[in-house]
Design an enzyme around this catalytic site. Structure first.
Site, PDB file in Angstrom:
ATOM      1  N   ASP A  36       0.945  -1.314  -0.114  1.00 53.07           N
ATOM      2  CA  ASP A  36      -0.083  -0.074  -0.025  1.00 53.07           C
ATOM      3  C   ASP A  36       0.814   1.225  -0.104  1.00 53.07           C
ATOM      4  N   ALA A  37       0.580   2.267  -0.945  1.00 49.42           N
ATOM      5  CA  ALA A  37       1.388   3.655  -0.904  1.00 49.42           C
ATOM      6  C   ALA A  37       1.140   4.296   0.281  1.00 49.42           C
ATOM      7  N   THR A 133     -15.965  -2.278  -9.359  1.00 47.59           N
ATOM      8  CA  THR A 133     -17.199  -1.525  -8.801  1.00 47.59           C
ATOM      9  C   THR A 133     -18.533  -1.760  -9.524  1.00 47.59           C
ATOM     10  N   ASP A 134     -19.617  -1.509  -8.954  1.00 44.81           N
ATOM     11  CA  ASP A 134     -20.995  -1.574  -9.981  1.00 44.81           C
ATOM     12  C   ASP A 134     -20.884  -0.449 -10.775  1.00 44.81           C
ATOM     13  N   GLU A 135     -20.253   0.790 -10.340  1.00 44.25           N
ATOM     14  CA  GLU A 135     -20.365   2.019 -10.910  1.00 44.25           C
ATOM     15  C   GLU A 135     -19.897   2.147 -12.551  1.00 44.25           C
ATOM     16  N   TYR A 159     -14.026   8.752 -11.602  1.00 44.26           N
ATOM     17  CA  TYR A 159     -13.345   7.479 -10.915  1.00 44.26           C
ATOM     18  C   TYR A 159     -14.028   6.263 -11.500  1.00 44.26           C
ATOM     19  N   LYS A 163     -11.981   3.134 -13.293  1.00 48.80           N
ATOM     20  CA  LYS A 163     -11.737   1.687 -12.872  1.00 48.80           C
ATOM     21  C   LYS A 163     -12.162   0.884 -14.178  1.00 48.80           C
ATOM     22  N   ASN A 189     -19.685  -0.842  -0.448  1.00 46.67           N
ATOM     23  CA  ASN A 189     -19.278  -1.612   1.091  1.00 46.67           C
ATOM     24  C   ASN A 189     -19.723  -0.339   2.024  1.00 46.67           C
ATOM     25  N   TYR A 216     -26.586  15.053  -0.587  1.00 45.47           N
ATOM     26  CA  TYR A 216     -26.530  15.549  -1.870  1.00 45.47           C
ATOM     27  C   TYR A 216     -28.146  15.481  -2.519  1.00 45.47           C
ATOM     28  N   ASP A 290     -26.429  19.426  -5.403  1.00 40.60           N
ATOM     29  CA  ASP A 290     -26.096  17.702  -5.937  1.00 40.60           C
ATOM     30  C   ASP A 290     -24.745  17.490  -6.328  1.00 40.60           C
ATOM     31  N   ARG A 291     -24.119  16.309  -6.276  1.00 45.16           N
ATOM     32  CA  ARG A 291     -22.855  16.020  -6.881  1.00 45.16           C
ATOM     33  C   ARG A 291     -23.062  16.032  -8.380  1.00 45.16           C
TER      34      ARG A 291
HETATM   35  P1  NAD Z   1      -9.846   3.090   0.303  1.00 43.06           P
HETATM   36  O1  NAD Z   1      -9.690   4.423  -0.500  1.00 43.06           O
HETATM   37  O2  NAD Z   1     -10.258   2.995   1.454  1.00 43.06           O
HETATM   38  O3  NAD Z   1      -8.509   2.309  -0.077  1.00 43.06           O
HETATM   39  C1  NAD Z   1      -7.486   2.280  -1.174  1.00 43.06           C
HETATM   40  C2  NAD Z   1      -6.266   2.062  -0.690  1.00 43.06           C
HETATM   41  O4  NAD Z   1      -5.498   2.063  -1.798  1.00 43.06           O
HETATM   42  C3  NAD Z   1      -5.620   2.970   0.340  1.00 43.06           C
HETATM   43  O5  NAD Z   1      -5.059   2.310   1.503  1.00 43.06           O
HETATM   44  C4  NAD Z   1      -4.410   3.611  -0.695  1.00 43.06           C
HETATM   45  O6  NAD Z   1      -3.274   4.052   0.164  1.00 43.06           O
HETATM   46  C5  NAD Z   1      -4.310   2.690  -1.592  1.00 43.06           C
HETATM   47  N1  NAD Z   1      -3.765   3.279  -2.933  1.00 43.06           N
HETATM   48  C6  NAD Z   1      -4.202   4.272  -3.500  1.00 43.06           C
HETATM   49  N2  NAD Z   1      -3.244   4.348  -4.774  1.00 43.06           N
HETATM   50  C7  NAD Z   1      -2.288   3.567  -4.410  1.00 43.06           C
HETATM   51  C8  NAD Z   1      -1.099   3.329  -5.386  1.00 43.06           C
HETATM   52  N3  NAD Z   1      -0.928   4.221  -6.332  1.00 43.06           N
HETATM   53  N4  NAD Z   1      -0.264   2.296  -5.020  1.00 43.06           N
HETATM   54  C9  NAD Z   1      -0.744   1.598  -3.857  1.00 43.06           C
HETATM   55  N5  NAD Z   1      -1.706   1.866  -3.074  1.00 43.06           N
HETATM   56  C10 NAD Z   1      -2.532   2.772  -3.294  1.00 43.06           C
HETATM   57  O7  NAD Z   1     -10.852   2.193  -0.775  1.00 43.06           O
HETATM   58  P2  NAD Z   1     -11.899   1.092  -0.528  1.00 43.06           P
HETATM   59  O8  NAD Z   1     -13.219   1.436  -0.513  1.00 43.06           O
HETATM   60  O9  NAD Z   1     -10.923  -0.183   0.589  1.00 43.06           O
HETATM   61  O10 NAD Z   1     -11.806   0.208  -2.010  1.00 43.06           O
HETATM   62  C11 NAD Z   1     -10.718  -0.931  -2.384  1.00 43.06           C
HETATM   63  C12 NAD Z   1     -11.110  -1.268  -4.022  1.00 43.06           C
HETATM   64  O11 NAD Z   1     -12.335  -1.693  -4.001  1.00 43.06           O
HETATM   65  C13 NAD Z   1     -10.681  -0.191  -4.679  1.00 43.06           C
HETATM   66  O12 NAD Z   1     -10.321  -0.717  -6.106  1.00 43.06           O
HETATM   67  C14 NAD Z   1     -12.248   0.369  -5.070  1.00 43.06           C
HETATM   68  O13 NAD Z   1     -12.505   0.753  -6.468  1.00 43.06           O
HETATM   69  C15 NAD Z   1     -12.883  -0.958  -4.862  1.00 43.06           C
HETATM   70  N6  NAD Z   1     -14.465  -0.600  -4.326  1.00 43.06           N
HETATM   71  C16 NAD Z   1     -14.876  -0.202  -3.202  1.00 43.06           C
HETATM   72  C17 NAD Z   1     -16.103  -0.333  -3.070  1.00 43.06           C
HETATM   73  C18 NAD Z   1     -16.487   0.534  -1.804  1.00 43.06           C
HETATM   74  O14 NAD Z   1     -17.781   0.492  -1.530  1.00 43.06           O
HETATM   75  N7  NAD Z   1     -15.658   0.937  -1.008  1.00 43.06           N
HETATM   76  C19 NAD Z   1     -17.335  -0.848  -3.880  1.00 43.06           C
HETATM   77  C20 NAD Z   1     -16.734  -1.497  -5.041  1.00 43.06           C
HETATM   78  C21 NAD Z   1     -15.416  -1.580  -5.529  1.00 43.06           C
HETATM   79  O1  DAU Z   2     -21.049   1.477  -5.739  1.00 40.16           O
HETATM   80  C1  DAU Z   2     -19.585   1.278  -5.296  1.00 40.16           C
HETATM   81  C2  DAU Z   2     -18.837   2.645  -4.996  1.00 40.16           C
HETATM   82  O2  DAU Z   2     -19.465   3.006  -3.692  1.00 40.16           O
HETATM   83  C3  DAU Z   2     -17.511   2.354  -4.914  1.00 40.16           C
HETATM   84  O3  DAU Z   2     -16.805   2.010  -6.134  1.00 40.16           O
HETATM   85  C4  DAU Z   2     -16.901   3.669  -4.556  1.00 40.16           C
HETATM   86  O4  DAU Z   2     -15.170   3.477  -4.384  1.00 40.16           O
HETATM   87  C5  DAU Z   2     -17.476   4.000  -3.086  1.00 40.16           C
HETATM   88  O5  DAU Z   2     -16.778   5.334  -2.712  1.00 40.16           O
HETATM   89  C6  DAU Z   2     -18.944   4.276  -3.420  1.00 40.16           C
HETATM   90  O6  DAU Z   2     -19.249   5.313  -4.049  1.00 40.16           O
HETATM   91  P1  DAU Z   2     -20.532   6.195  -3.859  1.00 40.16           P
HETATM   92  O7  DAU Z   2     -20.223   7.564  -4.616  1.00 40.16           O
HETATM   93  O8  DAU Z   2     -21.779   5.416  -4.067  1.00 40.16           O
HETATM   94  O9  DAU Z   2     -20.095   6.401  -2.340  1.00 40.16           O
HETATM   95  P2  DAU Z   2     -20.156   7.835  -1.278  1.00 40.16           P
HETATM   96  O10 DAU Z   2     -20.177   7.243   0.062  1.00 40.16           O
HETATM   97  O11 DAU Z   2     -19.163   8.895  -1.605  1.00 40.16           O
HETATM   98  O12 DAU Z   2     -21.606   8.308  -1.554  1.00 40.16           O
HETATM   99  C7  DAU Z   2     -22.881   7.421  -1.259  1.00 40.16           C
HETATM  100  C8  DAU Z   2     -24.128   8.054  -1.747  1.00 40.16           C
HETATM  101  O13 DAU Z   2     -24.139   9.275  -0.776  1.00 40.16           O
HETATM  102  C9  DAU Z   2     -23.993   8.831  -2.979  1.00 40.16           C
HETATM  103  O14 DAU Z   2     -25.330   8.931  -3.659  1.00 40.16           O
HETATM  104  C10 DAU Z   2     -23.655  10.170  -2.803  1.00 40.16           C
HETATM  105  C11 DAU Z   2     -24.127  10.477  -1.205  1.00 40.16           C
HETATM  106  N1  DAU Z   2     -23.437  11.454  -0.717  1.00 40.16           N
HETATM  107  C12 DAU Z   2     -22.013  11.315  -0.355  1.00 40.16           C
HETATM  108  C13 DAU Z   2     -21.472  12.243   0.334  1.00 40.16           C
HETATM  109  C14 DAU Z   2     -19.879  12.059   0.589  1.00 40.16           C
HETATM  110  C15 DAU Z   2     -24.241  12.403   0.175  1.00 40.16           C
HETATM  111  O15 DAU Z   2     -25.246  12.689  -0.171  1.00 40.16           O
HETATM  112  N2  DAU Z   2     -23.507  13.547   0.802  1.00 40.16           N
HETATM  113  C16 DAU Z   2     -22.046  13.318   1.022  1.00 40.16           C
HETATM  114  O16 DAU Z   2     -21.549  14.110   1.744  1.00 40.16           O
END
Ligand code: NAD
Ligand code: DAU
Length: 361
Positions: A36-37, A133-135, A159, A163, A189, A216, A290-291
């Site tokens: 991890d970086a 991701t589903d996105e 983003y 991906k 998650n 948002y 909104d975003r």
């Molecule tokens: P996170 O942002 O919490 O963690 C990402 C980690 O990657 C961090 O520890 C960061 O230091 C490391 N990183 C970033 N750039 C790097 C680089 N260049 N080299 C080495 N390490 C690096 O993210 P997360 O929520 O744990 O997501 C992990 C993976 O799962 C991602 O690939 C994300 O796209 C995918 N994902 C996340 C979700 C979600 O809801 N969190 C959903 C679907 C997919």
């Molecule tokens: O669907 C999987 C994705 O889920 C992952 O690939 C991404 O890494 C992860 O960040 C997440 O993306 P989202 O954009 O869905 O997650 P976030 O937590 O940023 O936002 C969830 C929802 O809440 C989204 O509809 C935006 C809204 N939101 C988010 C923030 C940060 C708000 O309404 N207010 C906020 O301040």
């Protein structure tokens, strides 16, 4: 894979840290190498308590191909789970380039490192799980059917576009070079160690601080929430049994609107940490701008994961959210306070939310 050495990239982030813990606990003979970086999103505190000789942490960048080749060789890695990425949609809107660097170029470098090692030792690396991701499938209307592994890619944010680029490379390395690539795409998650820029820990932290809860737009966007341990179970089975070249979707089977979710968090806080002055946390909910390009709804069809891997989520949102809120109030309270106090996070809030907590766009 239960007796092998596994490389987890991005293992100091949210899902990665939960996954490393999950694998070490579920597979007593496994060893895990975490790369991890340590960007703003990764923290060694997420891996605290794992110093038992079966876990090695290496700080390094996923774009560093010689480092990756060295790690794969030195540790005789048999399986890779690739999570390292930039992950926050809002940050990708403000600054897309680092997303292409880490999510596209970083994935390419990892694939090249695996290819190099596979040329010398064709049997060494049994599987590479590329976590997506589903996105990447874009946005759904209220009545649209859930995404399936055959849905067309239609990413709409920098983003998700980055991906998608990584996913295409991963699949290309299966078809072109025969690397044992499995792709997984999962829904939102939630659980312990999630960075407080993301919706659930952001709302919990702001509520505890008595700050506005910035929702948002109309807050009617729908997400499908997956408890992180359930995702980790899916990744472990994909690593162990996934068919190279295949794609598996992991969903939470828990669709809800952001407004309903934040209201449920506030209700849990009212129950678990009632305020002495009788103030109810829900009064802090504030609708803000909104975003840009905000995807309206994501839902995934988990049927293939169930039929072929025997995987399905075991937490419903009611149970998972209660566990999650309880963690941020209890065992994770100091962790959350420390992450929120980081200057980088304070700068992010200041630059991207207005002083009342609203999105500053
Ligand atoms: P996170 O942002 O919490 O963690 C990402 C980690 O990657 C961090 O520890 C960061 O230091 C490391 N990183 C970033 N750039 C790097 C680089 N260049 N080299 C080495 N390490 C690096 O993210 P997360 O929520 O744990 O997501 C992990 C993976 O799962 C991602 O690939 C994300 O796209 C995918 N994902 C996340 C979700 C979600 O809801 N969190 C959903 C679907 C997919
Ligand atoms: O669907 C999987 C994705 O889920 C992952 O690939 C991404 O890494 C992860 O960040 C997440 O993306 P989202 O954009 O869905 O997650 P976030 O937590 O940023 O936002 C969830 C929802 O809440 C989204 O509809 C935006 C809204 N939101 C988010 C923030 C940060 C708000 O309404 N207010 C906020 O301040």
């Amino acid at each position: 894979m239960a007796n092998e050495t596994i490389l987890v990239t991005g293992g100091a982030g949210f899902i990665g840290a939960n996954l490393v813990r999950y694998m070490l606990a579920s597979w007593p003979n496994a060893r895990v190498v975490t790369l991890d970086a340590l960007t703003y999103a990764g923290h060694t505190a997420n891996l605290a308590g794992l110093e038992d000789g079966r876990h090695v942490f290496i700080q390094g960048d996923i774009r560093d191909q010689p480092l990756l080749v060295g790690l794969l060789r030195e540790h005789a890695v048999r399986g890779v789970i690739h999570l390292a990425a930039e992950t926050h949609v809002d940050r990708s809107i403000v600054g897309p380039e680092v997303f292409v660097q880490s999510n596209v170029l970083g994935t390419l470098r990892l694939l090249e490192a695996v290819r190099e090692v596979a040329q010398e030792q064709p049997e060494q690396i049994r599987r590479v799980v590329h976590v997506s991701t589903d996105e990447v499938y874009g946005t759904l209307g209220a009545e649209d059917a859930a995404f399936t592994p055959r849905s067309r890619y239609a990413p709409r944010s920098p983003y998700s576009a980055s991906k998608a680029g990584g996913d295409h490379l991963a699949r290309a390395y299966f078809h072109t070079y025969g690397l044992p690539i499995v792709v997984t795409n999962c829904s939102n998650n939630y659980g312990p160690y999630q960075h407080p820029e993301k919706l659930i820990p952001l709302m919990i932290g702001n509520a505890l601080a008595g700050e506005p809860l910035p929702l948002y737009g109309d807050g009617r966007q729908v997400r499908d929430w997956l408890y992180v341990d359930d995702h980790c179970a899916g990744l472990a089975v994909a690593l162990d049994q996934g068919q190279p070249g295949e794609t598996y979707l992991f969903g939470g089977a828990n669709q809800t609107t952001n407004l309903e979710l934040v209201t449920a968090i506030c209700d849990l806080l009212d129950e678990l940490l009632p305020r002495a002055d009788g103030f109810r946390y829900g009064a802090l909910i504030t609708h803000v701008a909104d975003r840009p390009g905000h995807d309206r709804r994501y839902v995934v069809d988990g049927d293939k994961a169930w039929q072929t891997l025997g995987w399905q989520p075991s937490h419903n949102l009611t149970e998972g959210l209660r566990k999650t809120v309880a963690w941020y109030l209890g065992a994770g309270a100091e962790w959350l306070a420390a992450r929120r106090a980081e200057p980088e996070y304070q700068d992010w809030l200041e630059e991207n939310y207005d002083p009342r907590g609203g999105a500053d766009q």
